[in-house]
Design a protein around this motif. Sequence first.
Motif, PDB file in Angstrom:
ATOM      1  N   LEU A 140     -18.352  -2.273  21.439  1.00 50.15           N
ATOM      2  CA  LEU A 140     -19.293  -1.770  20.431  1.00 50.15           C
ATOM      3  C   LEU A 140     -18.961  -0.358  19.969  1.00 50.15           C
ATOM      4  N   GLN A 141     -18.005   0.285  20.616  1.00 48.74           N
ATOM      5  CA  GLN A 141     -17.740   1.689  20.288  1.00 48.74           C
ATOM      6  C   GLN A 141     -16.365   1.943  19.693  1.00 48.74           C
ATOM      7  N   TYR A 142     -15.432   1.010  19.900  1.00 51.83           N
ATOM      8  CA  TYR A 142     -14.081   1.282  19.406  1.00 51.83           C
ATOM      9  C   TYR A 142     -13.361  -0.019  19.070  1.00 51.83           C
ATOM     10  N   PHE A 143     -12.672  -0.008  17.946  1.00 51.80           N
ATOM     11  CA  PHE A 143     -11.851  -1.153  17.558  1.00 51.80           C
ATOM     12  C   PHE A 143     -10.754  -0.663  16.630  1.00 51.80           C
ATOM     13  N   SER A 144      -9.539  -1.136  16.816  1.00 54.47           N
ATOM     14  CA  SER A 144      -8.434  -0.746  15.930  1.00 54.47           C
ATOM     15  C   SER A 144      -7.497  -1.922  15.734  1.00 54.47           C
ATOM     16  N   ASN A 145      -6.819  -1.925  14.606  1.00 52.48           N
ATOM     17  CA  ASN A 145      -5.881  -2.994  14.302  1.00 52.48           C
ATOM     18  C   ASN A 145      -5.076  -2.577  13.079  1.00 52.48           C
ATOM     19  N   ASP A 146      -4.231  -3.451  12.605  1.00 53.65           N
ATOM     20  CA  ASP A 146      -3.493  -3.184  11.378  1.00 53.65           C
ATOM     21  C   ASP A 146      -3.430  -4.462  10.549  1.00 53.65           C
ATOM     22  N   VAL A 147      -3.180  -4.290   9.258  1.00 52.90           N
ATOM     23  CA  VAL A 147      -3.119  -5.401   8.312  1.00 52.90           C
ATOM     24  C   VAL A 147      -1.828  -5.299   7.521  1.00 52.90           C
ATOM     25  N   SER A 148      -1.095  -6.397   7.402  1.00 52.75           N
ATOM     26  CA  SER A 148       0.063  -6.445   6.501  1.00 52.75           C
ATOM     27  C   SER A 148      -0.457  -6.619   5.083  1.00 52.75           C
ATOM     28  N   ILE A 149      -0.337  -5.581   4.285  1.00 51.20           N
ATOM     29  CA  ILE A 149      -0.893  -5.620   2.928  1.00 51.20           C
ATOM     30  C   ILE A 149      -0.148  -6.620   2.053  1.00 51.20           C
ATOM     31  N   LEU A 150       1.148  -6.752   2.247  1.00 50.43           N
ATOM     32  CA  LEU A 150       1.918  -7.705   1.446  1.00 50.43           C
ATOM     33  C   LEU A 150       1.433  -9.129   1.708  1.00 50.43           C
ATOM     34  N   GLU A 151       1.189  -9.457   2.976  1.00 49.15           N
ATOM     35  CA  GLU A 151       0.685 -10.793   3.311  1.00 49.15           C
ATOM     36  C   GLU A 151      -0.753 -10.966   2.815  1.00 49.15           C
ATOM     37  N   GLU A 152      -1.543  -9.905   2.936  1.00 54.90           N
ATOM     38  CA  GLU A 152      -2.947  -9.981   2.541  1.00 54.90           C
ATOM     39  C   GLU A 152      -3.102 -10.231   1.047  1.00 54.90           C
ATOM     40  N   LEU A 153      -2.209  -9.652   0.246  1.00 55.01           N
ATOM     41  CA  LEU A 153      -2.343  -9.741  -1.211  1.00 55.01           C
ATOM     42  C   LEU A 153      -1.469 -10.819  -1.838  1.00 55.01           C
ATOM     43  N   ALA A 154      -0.693 -11.522  -1.024  1.00 56.80           N
ATOM     44  CA  ALA A 154       0.170 -12.575  -1.567  1.00 56.80           C
ATOM     45  C   ALA A 154      -0.688 -13.625  -2.267  1.00 56.80           C
ATOM     46  N   GLY A 155      -0.375 -13.905  -3.523  1.00 55.44           N
ATOM     47  CA  GLY A 155      -1.121 -14.903  -4.286  1.00 55.44           C
ATOM     48  C   GLY A 155      -2.461 -14.429  -4.802  1.00 55.44           C
ATOM     49  N   ASN A 156      -2.793 -13.143  -4.624  1.00 49.72           N
ATOM     50  CA  ASN A 156      -4.083 -12.621  -5.082  1.00 49.72           C
ATOM     51  C   ASN A 156      -4.072 -12.498  -6.605  1.00 49.72           C
ATOM     52  N   THR A 157      -4.982 -13.207  -7.257  1.00 51.73           N
ATOM     53  CA  THR A 157      -4.993 -13.236  -8.733  1.00 51.73           C
ATOM     54  C   THR A 157      -5.503 -11.936  -9.347  1.00 51.73           C
ATOM     55  N   GLU A 158      -6.127 -11.060  -8.537  1.00 48.27           N
ATOM     56  CA  GLU A 158      -6.598  -9.783  -9.070  1.00 48.27           C
ATOM     57  C   GLU A 158      -5.444  -8.806  -9.284  1.00 48.27           C
ATOM     58  N   ILE A 159      -4.312  -9.070  -8.627  1.00 44.69           N
ATOM     59  CA  ILE A 159      -3.143  -8.205  -8.778  1.00 44.69           C
ATOM     60  C   ILE A 159      -2.175  -8.884  -9.739  1.00 44.69           C
ATOM     61  N   ASP A 160      -1.949  -8.255 -10.878  1.00 47.20           N
ATOM     62  CA  ASP A 160      -1.129  -8.858 -11.935  1.00 47.20           C
ATOM     63  C   ASP A 160       0.340  -8.503 -11.718  1.00 47.20           C
ATOM     64  N   SER A 161       0.963  -9.166 -10.713  1.00 45.32           N
ATOM     65  CA  SER A 161       2.375  -8.916 -10.442  1.00 45.32           C
ATOM     66  C   SER A 161       2.934 -10.034  -9.590  1.00 45.32           C
ATOM     67  N   SER A 162       4.239 -10.239  -9.691  1.00 40.58           N
ATOM     68  CA  SER A 162       4.910 -11.214  -8.839  1.00 40.58           C
ATOM     69  C   SER A 162       5.056 -10.623  -7.439  1.00 40.58           C
ATOM     70  N   ASP A 163       5.498 -11.454  -6.485  1.00 41.80           N
ATOM     71  CA  ASP A 163       5.658 -10.962  -5.115  1.00 41.80           C
ATOM     72  C   ASP A 163       6.684  -9.827  -5.060  1.00 41.80           C
ATOM     73  N   GLY A 164       7.766  -9.953  -5.844  1.00 40.65           N
ATOM     74  CA  GLY A 164       8.771  -8.903  -5.859  1.00 40.65           C
ATOM     75  C   GLY A 164       8.247  -7.606  -6.448  1.00 40.65           C
ATOM     76  N   GLU A 165       7.482  -7.718  -7.526  1.00 35.08           N
ATOM     77  CA  GLU A 165       6.877  -6.530  -8.138  1.00 35.08           C
ATOM     78  C   GLU A 165       5.852  -5.917  -7.207  1.00 35.08           C
ATOM     79  N   LEU A 166       5.083  -6.755  -6.530  1.00 42.09           N
ATOM     80  CA  LEU A 166       4.073  -6.261  -5.600  1.00 42.09           C
ATOM     81  C   LEU A 166       4.720  -5.456  -4.485  1.00 42.09           C
TER      82      LEU A 166
END
Length: 716
Positions: A242-268
Amino acid sequence: MERLKYIVEDSTIAELLGVQNFTNKESAILELVKNAYDAQANNVSITFSDRSIVIIDDGIGMSKSTICENWMHVGKSDKGYSLSGTEDNDGRVLAGSKGVGRFALARLGASVNVYSAKKGEIPVKWTTNWSESILDDLTNEENLPLGTRIEISALRDRWTEKSIKNLINYLSITCNDDRMQIKIYPNFGKGVSYIFKKPQIGKNFVTQIGLFYDASELKLYYTIKSDEFSNLAKNYCRSLDLQYFSNDVSILEELAGNTEIDSSDGELYSMLKELGNFSAELYFSLKTPTKQDVERFCYNYSALPDRYDEGVVLYRNAFSIASFDGEKDWLGLNQRSRKSPAAATHPTGAWRVRANQLSGKVEIDKKENYQLRDLANRQGLEENEYFKLFVKIITIGIAAFERYRQAIIRSIDKKNAPKPSPTTPMIDQILRGRNKEIHLTSNETKALAQEISVVKAESKSFQDEKESTEKKYRYDVRILNVLATTGLKASSIAHELKNDRNSVSVNYQYIVDALKEYGFWEDLCSQEYTEYSYKNVPQLLSRNKAINQKIVAFMDTMLDEIEKKKFSPRSLSVNSIMENIKANWMRDYASLLINLNVDESVYFETSEDIFTAIFDNLILNSWQQNKASSQIVINISIHKVGSLLKIVYEDSGVGLPPKYINDPMRILEVHESSRENGHGLGMWIVHNTIRMTGGDVISIDGHNGFHFNFELGEKL
């Protein structure tokens, strides 16, 4: 050939770049404070009177050449990243760069005198009324202290006690560096102090969320430190810290295929690299938790002595960026919460933090984050693709906190489930003899009072539960109404097509037989008439046949799914239901191979729509995730244990997308989807349906194929 240059009147420049350029008088003052900071001043004072504003700094000052070559050259700036290579440099990142900040003076007053003294140079005086400007050498003022003194008169605004206090608050929020002291006169008992300099948990907030985006690794690291919940809460959250938590997120994986981002995977990938490193420190607290909620959710604090409510401020080095100083919900937090308005207690809906619950700072750098560009008027940022990506990364970190906190709230809330109604022997006795005169002993009176107290508390508990349930179902109904409306439209079309079903299914063969009878078929199949696909009649008819088969399958499915009897609870053969679901899917999708392991003797008190809602969504997901495969094997095992059905669903596909591998329960949240144009409602419907029966999801794994383990109950 003659080269021409634009000539603009001084008064026009002052009007456009000064009076009209600054959104408010406070932002104009801030621009002059930035100038003092860039001049390496240790102190700057701002004195207000009825007729003037006087700003004095002890910076490096300006010489005659500085005034002529830079100050009077609109759009030109001698300010790079820092004053590197000079003895005056103390490591400050310079705030200015556009060469228009000096016109903040025009926003504040119609007449200005500037006195400035630079080491080793003759002091100068620059005077303007914005129609003409005059520069004088102050040869008799060689002892003038180093720095700059600005006198502004013919003021355009009234500076009252309230507006001066507002300015002090504004500067406290917009300044993010203590290397220069800012003093206001008169200050009315308040001073400029950097608001986020010494944040204290339990005083200013209850949870701190630290974010760091590493552009080299394309990862967002986050840390959550919390003191929101009391020690009592640990009894209900044994698997959660309840007092501490940490982690990390791969942003490239998280945003892959996200329609809000107007770019291809290479551009992203390139954009994420170019965006540069940045960090944030956000502070969460509820505005006014009720006494009842404090008890219900084991909160540590019912109120904070000095709660942050300044919003989230975006700083570029030492100063905030105008329009991102906490007043504007630039992260779109309220819009996110409107899209997903579920309470944190909601068992399946995704809770979203509100803008008034979050304060803090996001810090970017002038050089590192050069893609986040100022508007020409310095009153904001260009909201380009990099800015949208920047905001998206921050909200990904906020979403991680939301999931963490909601898991805690859900665990604690289990203790608040309604309890059995209390026994009330004294009240029952009185009601049985309500027509008789009743005499109670002292002990009986005490017992009666205690029973009434318990009943009142129980009544309040049921009322709270009723309100909570109503909120939950209001949220569910909003989402399901959209799907229901779409379904009704589709079923209406299916009904209209029902009369044409036979024609649709057999027309292909009728047309082929007729062409053969009239002697055209062989000619149409010859190379001469099949050279071009758009004129290839046999091929066109064959394609039409395949499309018609899909239309017939759609009609049959729609009309079958909405039969009223499917919603009636009764004792049903689980094996019969599953065989029917299997047959329908394998009939329409040749790539599917569904294997059932279901005891034929198992009957279950439920309604058929429960099974179709769950398994149609699961099978559809398996097919959509793996439709490139020539065959998708699905294994479904169902066994009855006590009053529950234990169910394991597995497919042989690619498994979960990378962003869900380490946190597979996320797929149950509303609007979670990795597919382009995916709505993210399928697994939410599955989860909602399971919980509605009194069951629950036991485990999800997506490493080697997809594995979904859950229980169904008989509660409807």
